[in-house]
Design an enzyme around this catalytic site. Structure first.
Site, PDB file in Angstrom:
ATOM      1  CG  HIS A   1      -1.724  -1.223   1.408  1.00 21.29           C
ATOM      2  ND1 HIS A   1      -2.547  -1.692   0.421  1.00 21.29           N
ATOM      3  CD2 HIS A   1      -1.820  -2.094   2.445  1.00 21.29           C
ATOM      4  CE1 HIS A   1      -3.137  -2.813   0.856  1.00 21.29           C
ATOM      5  NE2 HIS A   1      -2.695  -3.078   2.065  1.00 21.29           N
TER       6      HIS A   1
ATOM      7  CG  HIS B   1      -6.131  -5.839   1.448  1.00 25.68           C
ATOM      8  ND1 HIS B   1      -7.040  -5.090   2.143  1.00 25.68           N
ATOM      9  CD2 HIS B   1      -4.965  -5.731   2.102  1.00 25.68           C
ATOM     10  CE1 HIS B   1      -6.443  -4.566   3.193  1.00 25.68           C
ATOM     11  NE2 HIS B   1      -5.192  -4.936   3.191  1.00 25.68           N
TER      12      HIS B   1
END
Lengths: 208, 334
Positions: free
Chosen positions: B57, B220
């Site tokens: 991320h 995700h």
């Protein structure tokens, strides 16, 4: 009767199964989660399986607690705390036991699953690993109640777990990342219920 | 899978090694525990701020370690939460006597691992730990029977704002209360044009046809809530902003802080174009933009797509937003 060597054989066998099935577990997770269950379990179990080679253990409880801590420390995700707590509690229930029969293993499995519930707060029907564990515990107890030995009880538990696992396909997830999908989680088998069934099948091969 | 990696198993540690080399002057990296720290020791009496989560991320969270933001960030494997050992090590390291705040995104694994770490840190070193769980994703139905909303873009705004408050010397209780206030007033919604590929998995997390997009995705690669035909940027902006505005009233007060975030594979050209659309919708809806941020801040590997986060800000939040920050991922006023 299961002794320390049997439990070490269990961990070793399950590590092998998880390594072999890692892609399959990850594929199941890719469908409704985030595509890491197989690789996480493989990493954690490979580490746990090495413990028996690296250190001399003299008691089942100390060994299983170390396995649990090793999983907590190496798996990550939700599987780490869940499987880690399972083995920690199982170890706790086997304190002082050198040879575990059906009664002791049954109590230990139940303690382990209570640990999973304490962490994950799941119920039957949530589409989690508990959907495999809950019928497995009942089947184990029923087999023992009918006079079955450890081998018979574990075989019955593994069979019931597999049925529970297959039953997750029709469920809508209410826990974990799959729950974000709502209705779209239906039609897929839960990865956690699958790896839990593999753990019980492995136990049936090695513990009795 | 085409990626600039050596071995899928070593991606996180090798990336952290690069971060350590690139930011030698202001970060130190514990490669064993996979924790990114500020170079300098924590100032005694300052609340320690820790966050962490799966890798993939970037710049979140390691890129937000530094003056005015985080004291430490724990890096898990790709898309997998860190383990309690990492958070324990970080918690002890950044306890300057005023306690430590854990900033946790609402994912089952993250919440469980941070809970275990807080229990262990309290039992082990007596460290005072509080946690805030960020759950701002309006794509997810919140109910007693689900894991609740996911934590996404508001996490970035919260780390900046509460980071400034901790830098000012506010107490752990005040920082935790502020963090809760930011979370309560932040909402996000995201979409994807393509999937990402987790290195260890080796193939895309989901398949999307050329003329399809996923709306309501998380960070995700978890599939979104619905798959719809590809639409124009203007229509996409509506699909993202409308659910946010219907969830919380963003008019009045000091206005909103807007994060127009890229998921990693979308160029700034498109993000600015999207920001123009979003700003127009907000203006039409009577929402004043107090501050904004456009770029890749909370990403999902190479996924193409974007998310919008709105934070209904009060004067305190805007003031803290403007305070100096010096991290690899966010830097102003210094």
């Amino acid at each position: 009767m299961a002794n320390l060597q049997s439990f070490a054989a269990w961990i070793g066998d399950y590590a092998g199964v998880v390594a072999e099935q890692a892609d399959y577990l990850t594929d199941l997770d890719r469908a409704i989660g985030d595509a890491d269950h197989g690789s996480n379990m493989q990493r954690g179990m490979a580490r746990a399986a090495r413990l028996a080679d690296e250190e001399e253990f003299t008691a089942i409880d100390a060994y299983l607690k170390k396995v649990g801590m090793s999983l907590v420390s190496n798996v990550g995700g939700a599987s780490g705390p869940l499987y880690g707590t399972f083995f920690l509690r199982m170890g706790g229930a086997l304190a002082g036991v050198e040879e575990a029969g059906a009664e002791e293993v049954g109590a230990a499995l139940r303690a382990g699953v209570e640990g999973i519930l304490a962490r994950g707060k799941a119920e039957v029907g949530d589409k989690t690993m508990y959907d495999a564990w809950s019928p497995a515990l009942d089947a184990f107890d029923a087999a023992v109640g009918a006079g079955g030995d450890l081998a018979g009880a574990l075989a019955a538990a593994a069979e019931a777990a597999a049925k529970g696992r297959d039953g997750t396909e029709d469920l809508v997830a209410r826990k974990g990342r799959a729950s974000y999908l709502g209705e779209r989680s239906r039609g897929h088998i839960d990865p956690g219920a699958t790896s839990s069934t593999m753990l019980l099948e492995s136990a049936a091969r090695t513990l009795a | 899978m085409k990626k600039l990696i050596n071995d899928p198993a070593d991606v996180v540690v090798e990336a952290l090694r690069g971060m350590a080399a690139a930011h030698r002057g202001r970060l130190r990296v514990d490669l064993d525990n996979k924790v990114v720290y500020r170079k300098e020791q924590i100032r005694p009496g300052k609340v320690g701020l820790i966050s962490g989560g799966g890798s993939g991320h970037e710049p979140m969270h390691g890129g937000f370690v530094g003056l005015g933001m985080l004291d430490a960030a724990c890096a898990g494997e790709v898309f997998t939460s860190p383990v309690p050992d990492q958070m324990m090590a970080a918690t002890k390291e950044v306890d300057g006597g005023a306690g430590v705040l854990h900033i946790v995104k609402n994912y089952t694994g993250d919440v469980m691992n941070f809970e275990m770490a807080a229990e262990l840190a309290a039992a082990d070193a007596g460290t005072q730990v509080q946690a805030v769980v960020v759950d701002d994703d309006v794509a997810v139905q919140d109910s007693l029977y689900t894991a609740g909303r996911r934590g996404v873009g508001t996490t970035v705004l919260l780390e900046k704002i509460v980071g400034a408050a901790a830098e000012e010397g506010r107490s752990l209780a005040d920082c935790a209360a502020l963090a809760t206030r930011v979370n309560d007033n932040g909402r996000s919604m995201g979409m994807a044009l393509t999937s990402c590929t987790v290195p260890a998995a080796g193939k895309p997390t989901f398949e999307l046809a050329e003329d399809e997009m996923e709306v309501g995705i998380g960070i995700h690669g978890e599939p979104g809530r619905k798959r719809v035909p590809l639409a124009s940027a203007r229509e996409v902006a509506e699909m993202l902003v409308e659910p946010i505005l219907s969830d919380l009233d963003f008019t009045g007060d000091s206005g909103a802080i807007v994060l127009m975030n890229g998921m990693g594979g979308t160029p700034l050209l498109e993000l600015y174009l999207m920001y123009a659309e979003v700003a127009q919708i907000l203006e039409r809806s009577g929402v004043t933009i107090a501050r904004c941020l456009v770029g890749n801040y909370i990403t999902s590997l190479e996924m193409a797509g974007c998310s919008v986060t709105l934070l209904k800000a009060d004067d305190d939040m805007v003031g803290l937003w403007d305070a100096p920050v010096n991290t690899p991922g966010l830097r102003w006023g210094v």
